[in-house]
Write an enzyme that holds these catalytic residues in place. Structure first.
Site, PDB file in Angstrom:
ATOM      1  CG  ASP A  22      -2.092   0.932   1.103  1.00 56.66           C
ATOM      2  OD1 ASP A  22      -2.359   1.407  -0.018  1.00 56.66           O
ATOM      3  OD2 ASP A  22      -2.735   1.215   2.143  1.00 56.66           O
ATOM      4  CG  ASN A  70      -7.907  -1.980  -5.139  1.00 55.58           C
ATOM      5  OD1 ASN A  70      -6.976  -2.762  -4.939  1.00 55.58           O
ATOM      6  ND2 ASN A  70      -8.161  -0.965  -4.296  1.00 55.58           N
TER       7      ASN A  70
HETATM    8  C1  IPE Z   1      -5.480  -2.760  -0.194  1.00 53.52           C
HETATM    9  O1  IPE Z   1      -5.096  -1.450  -0.408  1.00 53.52           O
HETATM   10  C2  IPE Z   1      -5.503  -3.505  -1.484  1.00 53.52           C
HETATM   11  C3  IPE Z   1      -4.198  -3.694  -2.117  1.00 53.52           C
HETATM   12  C4  IPE Z   1      -3.061  -3.419  -1.592  1.00 53.52           C
HETATM   13  C5  IPE Z   1      -4.242  -4.290  -3.419  1.00 53.52           C
HETATM   14  P1  IPE Z   1      -6.170  -0.278  -0.528  1.00 53.52           P
HETATM   15  O2  IPE Z   1      -5.412   0.974  -0.688  1.00 53.52           O
HETATM   16  O3  IPE Z   1      -7.159  -0.601  -1.569  1.00 53.52           O
HETATM   17  O4  IPE Z   1      -6.866  -0.350   0.902  1.00 53.52           O
HETATM   18  P2  IPE Z   1      -7.864   0.655   1.628  1.00 53.52           P
HETATM   19  O5  IPE Z   1      -9.061   0.792   0.753  1.00 53.52           O
HETATM   20  O6  IPE Z   1      -7.156   1.943   1.802  1.00 53.52           O
HETATM   21  O7  IPE Z   1      -8.178   0.021   2.922  1.00 53.52           O
HETATM   22  C1  IPE Z   2      -1.537   0.226  -3.376  1.00 55.92           C
HETATM   23  O1  IPE Z   2      -1.355   1.599  -3.402  1.00 55.92           O
HETATM   24  C2  IPE Z   2      -1.791  -0.361  -4.732  1.00 55.92           C
HETATM   25  C3  IPE Z   2      -3.184  -0.783  -4.965  1.00 55.92           C
HETATM   26  C4  IPE Z   2      -4.148  -0.762  -4.093  1.00 55.92           C
HETATM   27  C5  IPE Z   2      -3.508  -1.272  -6.277  1.00 55.92           C
HETATM   28  P1  IPE Z   2      -2.577   2.605  -3.412  1.00 55.92           P
HETATM   29  O2  IPE Z   2      -2.942   2.865  -4.835  1.00 55.92           O
HETATM   30  O3  IPE Z   2      -3.685   2.123  -2.561  1.00 55.92           O
HETATM   31  O4  IPE Z   2      -1.903   3.893  -2.783  1.00 55.92           O
HETATM   32  P2  IPE Z   2      -2.533   4.881  -1.714  1.00 55.92           P
HETATM   33  O5  IPE Z   2      -3.024   4.058  -0.579  1.00 55.92           O
HETATM   34  O6  IPE Z   2      -3.648   5.608  -2.403  1.00 55.92           O
HETATM   35  O7  IPE Z   2      -1.416   5.765  -1.335  1.00 55.92           O
HETATM   36 MG    MG Z   3      -4.101   2.366  -0.608  1.00 59.98          MG
END
Ligand code: IPE
Ligand code: IPE
Ligand code: MG
Length: 253
Positions: A22, A70
């Site tokens: 993340d 997502n």
């Molecule tokens: C969790 O990350 C899913 C992945 C790392 C693929 P998110 O960024 O989607 O999680 P939330 O929604 O902030 O909890």
């Molecule tokens: C994790 O990074 C990757 C996926 C969930 C696909 P994020 O895209 O969630 O990055 P933040 O949490 O918005 O910084």
């Molecule tokens: Mg995230």
């Protein structure tokens, strides 16, 4: 090699490490770039951690790459992530084979766009005979999706007489999950300073050690991974027993 690397006890490594990768978006924002740039740089960390885990001979590495939730992101970002998945699989399949790494996936992958699905299946097929580490990508995955599927399949099998309701125990349940051939994670890592699980492997992490790192995923290096291995090895996993029982191996203490 680094201090942390040298402190790792090769005989006490986790068998299965799961990572919630993340922070790509926030990392990009902090660098004044679009979110897709964060995902692109996140691939470097995937490569580094896969390499580090394989070198340490960790058996299973599960990476949460795309969740069910997502799918609710802007189309442009989903397209960028799907494109990155295809280009990364194309670029890395040869390296996976060279390093004896087997690719597997968990999740509702039928929801992936066809070219992505086909690339993924091609790589899984091409690496299926590899006997080193298993790199398991969670794609279009969420634990509630998986648990719902499990309940559906178990109830179908009870209805057709393949299974009786009294046979259902935790082993049977595990055998109906997408992770049926993989031991439960010993260690779950989440980057980016968020303290939540976000619908990931809820059943399987019942006794996992949790590690929350404040590092944004694109900044995550082998060194961070080694540091976490050392931290993990300092913990005592008691599985409900007492410390004395674990230390002496004497169940009566
Ligand atoms: C969790 O990350 C899913 C992945 C790392 C693929 P998110 O960024 O989607 O999680 P939330 O929604 O902030 O909890
Ligand atoms: C994790 O990074 C990757 C996926 C969930 C696909 P994020 O895209 O969630 O990055 P933040 O949490 O918005 O910084
Ligand atoms: Mg995230």
């Amino acid at each position: 090699m680094s201090d942390f690397y040298n402190q790792i006890n090769r005989n006490a490594l986790p068998c299965h490490v799961a990572i919630i990768m993340d922070g790509n978006g926030r990392w990009a924002k902090a660098n004044g770039k679009p979110r897709a740039y964060g995902h692109l740089n996140g691939v470097k960390s995937v490569r580094a951690v896969t390499e580090a885990a394989a070198e340490l001979q960790i058996k299973y590495l599960t990476l949460y790459a795309f969740s069910t939730e997502n799918w609710n992101r802007p189309k442009e970002e989903i397209d960028a992530l799907m494109g990155l998945l295809v280009s990364t699989i194309e670029a890395e399949t040869a390296t996976l084979n060279k390093n004896n790494v087997r690719l597997t996936t968990i999740g509702d992958t039928k929801r992936l766009p066809e070219p992505v699905y086909n690339k993924l299946m091609g790589c899984i097929e091409s690496t299926s005979a590899n006997t080193g580490m298993t790199l398991n990508l969670a794609l279009s995955y969420s634990s509630r999706w998986e648990i719902t599927e499990m309940v559906r399949h178990i109830s179908e099998d009870v209805k057709t007489g393949k299974l009786t309701s009294s046979q259902i125990d935790d082993k049977i349940i595990s055998s109906y999950l997408t992770t049926k051939n993989i031991p439960d994670p010993d260690l779950l890592i989440r980057t980016s300073g968020e303290y939540r699980i976000s619908n990931f492997l809820l059943w399987q992490i019942a006794y996992a050690e949790l590690y929350f790192s404040s590092v944004m995923w694109p900044d995550f290096t082998k060194e961070h991974f080694y540091e976490i291995m050392v931290d993990y090895q300092k913990r005592q996993r008691r599985f409900g027993k007492t410390g004395e029982q674990i230390e002496t191996g004497n169940e009566n203490l």
